[in-house]
Design a protein around this motif. Sequence first.
Motif, PDB file in Angstrom:
ATOM      1  N   GLY A  66     106.757  19.766  23.886  1.00 15.44           N
ATOM      2  CA  GLY A  66     105.690  18.823  24.186  1.00 15.44           C
ATOM      3  C   GLY A  66     104.397  19.307  23.574  1.00 15.44           C
ATOM      4  N   PRO A  67     103.277  18.617  23.856  1.00 14.47           N
ATOM      5  CA  PRO A  67     101.981  18.990  23.270  1.00 14.47           C
ATOM      6  C   PRO A  67     101.483  20.378  23.676  1.00 14.47           C
ATOM      7  N   LYS A  68     101.893  20.876  24.859  1.00 13.72           N
ATOM      8  CA  LYS A  68     101.374  22.156  25.350  1.00 13.72           C
ATOM      9  C   LYS A  68     102.404  23.271  25.433  1.00 13.72           C
ATOM     10  N   GLY A  69     103.675  22.941  25.445  1.00 18.32           N
ATOM     11  CA  GLY A  69     104.673  23.989  25.625  1.00 18.32           C
ATOM     12  C   GLY A  69     106.072  23.498  25.342  1.00 18.32           C
ATOM     13  N   GLU A  70     107.027  24.382  25.602  1.00 20.86           N
ATOM     14  CA  GLU A  70     108.423  24.044  25.341  1.00 20.86           C
ATOM     15  C   GLU A  70     109.308  24.600  26.451  1.00 20.86           C
ATOM     16  N   THR A  91     104.217  21.941  32.160  1.00 18.46           N
ATOM     17  CA  THR A  91     104.490  22.990  31.181  1.00 18.46           C
ATOM     18  C   THR A  91     104.547  22.402  29.769  1.00 18.46           C
ATOM     19  N   LEU A  92     105.170  21.232  29.647  1.00 17.13           N
ATOM     20  CA  LEU A  92     105.286  20.573  28.347  1.00 17.13           C
ATOM     21  C   LEU A  92     103.983  19.905  27.899  1.00 17.13           C
ATOM     22  N   GLY A  93     103.088  19.633  28.854  1.00 13.32           N
ATOM     23  CA  GLY A  93     101.858  18.914  28.542  1.00 13.32           C
ATOM     24  C   GLY A  93     102.054  17.413  28.497  1.00 13.32           C
ATOM     25  N   LEU A  94     103.004  16.916  29.292  1.00 11.47           N
ATOM     26  CA  LEU A  94     103.311  15.481  29.343  1.00 11.47           C
ATOM     27  C   LEU A  94     103.027  14.924  30.727  1.00 11.47           C
ATOM     28  N   ASP A  95     102.868  13.607  30.804  1.00 10.55           N
ATOM     29  CA  ASP A  95     102.662  12.925  32.078  1.00 10.55           C
ATOM     30  C   ASP A  95     103.650  11.766  32.198  1.00 10.55           C
ATOM     31  N   PRO A  96     104.938  12.102  32.405  1.00  6.05           N
ATOM     32  CA  PRO A  96     105.943  11.036  32.469  1.00  6.05           C
ATOM     33  C   PRO A  96     105.906  10.282  33.787  1.00  6.05           C
ATOM     34  N   SER A 149     116.893   6.221  35.866  1.00  2.00           N
ATOM     35  CA  SER A 149     117.538   6.580  34.615  1.00  2.00           C
ATOM     36  C   SER A 149     117.760   5.338  33.757  1.00  2.00           C
ATOM     37  N   GLY A 150     117.418   5.456  32.476  1.00  2.00           N
ATOM     38  CA  GLY A 150     117.592   4.351  31.542  1.00  2.00           C
ATOM     39  C   GLY A 150     116.383   3.450  31.392  1.00  2.00           C
ATOM     40  N   ASP A 151     115.422   3.535  32.312  1.00  2.00           N
ATOM     41  CA  ASP A 151     114.197   2.726  32.239  1.00  2.00           C
ATOM     42  C   ASP A 151     113.157   3.519  31.455  1.00  2.00           C
ATOM     43  N   LEU A 152     113.216   3.417  30.138  1.00  2.00           N
ATOM     44  CA  LEU A 152     112.449   4.308  29.277  1.00  2.00           C
ATOM     45  C   LEU A 152     111.255   3.675  28.574  1.00  2.00           C
ATOM     46  N   ALA A 153     111.107   2.361  28.649  1.00  2.00           N
ATOM     47  CA  ALA A 153     110.020   1.682  27.937  1.00  2.00           C
ATOM     48  C   ALA A 153     108.664   2.229  28.369  1.00  2.00           C
ATOM     49  N   GLY A 154     107.860   2.617  27.391  1.00  2.00           N
ATOM     50  CA  GLY A 154     106.506   3.083  27.673  1.00  2.00           C
ATOM     51  C   GLY A 154     106.414   4.519  28.165  1.00  2.00           C
ATOM     52  N   THR A 155     107.520   5.261  28.133  1.00  2.00           N
ATOM     53  CA  THR A 155     107.483   6.660  28.570  1.00  2.00           C
ATOM     54  C   THR A 155     107.098   7.557  27.394  1.00  2.00           C
ATOM     55  N   PRO A 156     106.615   8.766  27.675  1.00  2.00           N
ATOM     56  CA  PRO A 156     106.260   9.658  26.572  1.00  2.00           C
ATOM     57  C   PRO A 156     107.486  10.155  25.814  1.00  2.00           C
ATOM     58  N   GLY A 157     107.244  10.613  24.618  1.00  2.00           N
ATOM     59  CA  GLY A 157     108.291  11.201  23.798  1.00  2.00           C
ATOM     60  C   GLY A 157     108.102  12.700  23.678  1.00  2.00           C
ATOM     61  N   CYS A 158     108.915  13.320  22.845  1.00  2.00           N
ATOM     62  CA  CYS A 158     108.851  14.760  22.631  1.00  2.00           C
ATOM     63  C   CYS A 158     109.669  15.103  21.384  1.00  2.00           C
ATOM     64  N   LYS A 159     109.589  16.349  20.983  1.00  2.00           N
ATOM     65  CA  LYS A 159     110.442  16.848  19.901  1.00  2.00           C
ATOM     66  C   LYS A 159     111.600  17.595  20.562  1.00  2.00           C
ATOM     67  N   VAL A 160     112.799  17.442  20.003  1.00  2.00           N
ATOM     68  CA  VAL A 160     113.988  18.140  20.500  1.00  2.00           C
ATOM     69  C   VAL A 160     114.576  18.921  19.336  1.00  2.00           C
ATOM     70  N   VAL A 161     114.766  20.222  19.540  1.00  2.00           N
ATOM     71  CA  VAL A 161     115.245  21.093  18.483  1.00  2.00           C
ATOM     72  C   VAL A 161     116.590  21.706  18.879  1.00  2.00           C
ATOM     73  N   GLY A 162     117.560  21.554  17.976  1.00  2.00           N
ATOM     74  CA  GLY A 162     118.875  22.164  18.141  1.00  2.00           C
ATOM     75  C   GLY A 162     119.112  23.169  17.035  1.00  2.00           C
ATOM     76  N   MET A 205     111.643  12.167  19.523  1.00  2.00           N
ATOM     77  CA  MET A 205     111.843  11.038  20.431  1.00  2.00           C
ATOM     78  C   MET A 205     110.505  10.333  20.623  1.00  2.00           C
ATOM     79  N   LYS A 206     110.454   9.041  20.336  1.00  2.00           N
ATOM     80  CA  LYS A 206     109.219   8.264  20.511  1.00  2.00           C
ATOM     81  C   LYS A 206     108.946   7.984  21.988  1.00  2.00           C
ATOM     82  N   GLU A 207     110.020   7.911  22.786  1.00  2.00           N
ATOM     83  CA  GLU A 207     109.932   7.727  24.232  1.00  2.00           C
ATOM     84  C   GLU A 207     111.183   8.322  24.849  1.00  2.00           C
ATOM     85  N   GLY A 208     111.199   8.424  26.186  1.00  2.00           N
ATOM     86  CA  GLY A 208     112.418   8.877  26.835  1.00  2.00           C
ATOM     87  C   GLY A 208     112.278  10.038  27.791  1.00  2.00           C
ATOM     88  N   VAL A 209     111.058  10.543  28.006  1.00  2.00           N
ATOM     89  CA  VAL A 209     110.866  11.624  28.974  1.00  2.00           C
ATOM     90  C   VAL A 209     110.474  11.006  30.312  1.00  2.00           C
TER      91      VAL A 209
END
Length: 188
Positions: free
Chosen positions: A53-57, A81-86, A91-104, A111-115
Amino acid sequence: MEKTFIVETSARHIHVTREALDVLYGKDYKLTPKKNLSQPGQFACEEKVTVIGPKGELKMSILGPERPYNQVEVSKSDARTLGLDPAIRESGDLAGTPGCKVVGPKGEIEMKEGVIVALRHVHFPPKDAEEFGVKDKEIIKVACGGEGRTLIFDDVLARVSETAGLAMHIDTDESNAAYGASVGYIVR
């Protein structure tokens, strides 16, 4: 005595699509089940990813099987910790939620949304829902805890499904507030 059900702590985790898994772990990668969950057919995986997220991982486990959408579920403490305000969502109601980066290990997705912070809920198979006197999508109150620390959770979503296993899901913040409760019952 009240009819009871188990209360499970749902720690931070991610659900991924086939496409996301191909990027994160490699083309046609198969998830490795680590532990079966209370919901039939669902499992915690050996595979982990880093959510940024913007502040952490945070490192988190993938839950299987693959889903039709990518979704990250965190507690409010994890979100800070991530710096998000979800939002608190079902579950599944994701419209307008914040996104994040996911690293494997093989790549990353943005992710544009989904947190979300998952709305606390109880899964009911239809037979149990009838015994408890609840309907799908009904908002109920549940008491749990013990040893002088009983806590009543309001705004609990009843989720009735043929594929459900009877269990309440709360996040780690809620579990800590309920003193690690493992059994709950509906309060009328």
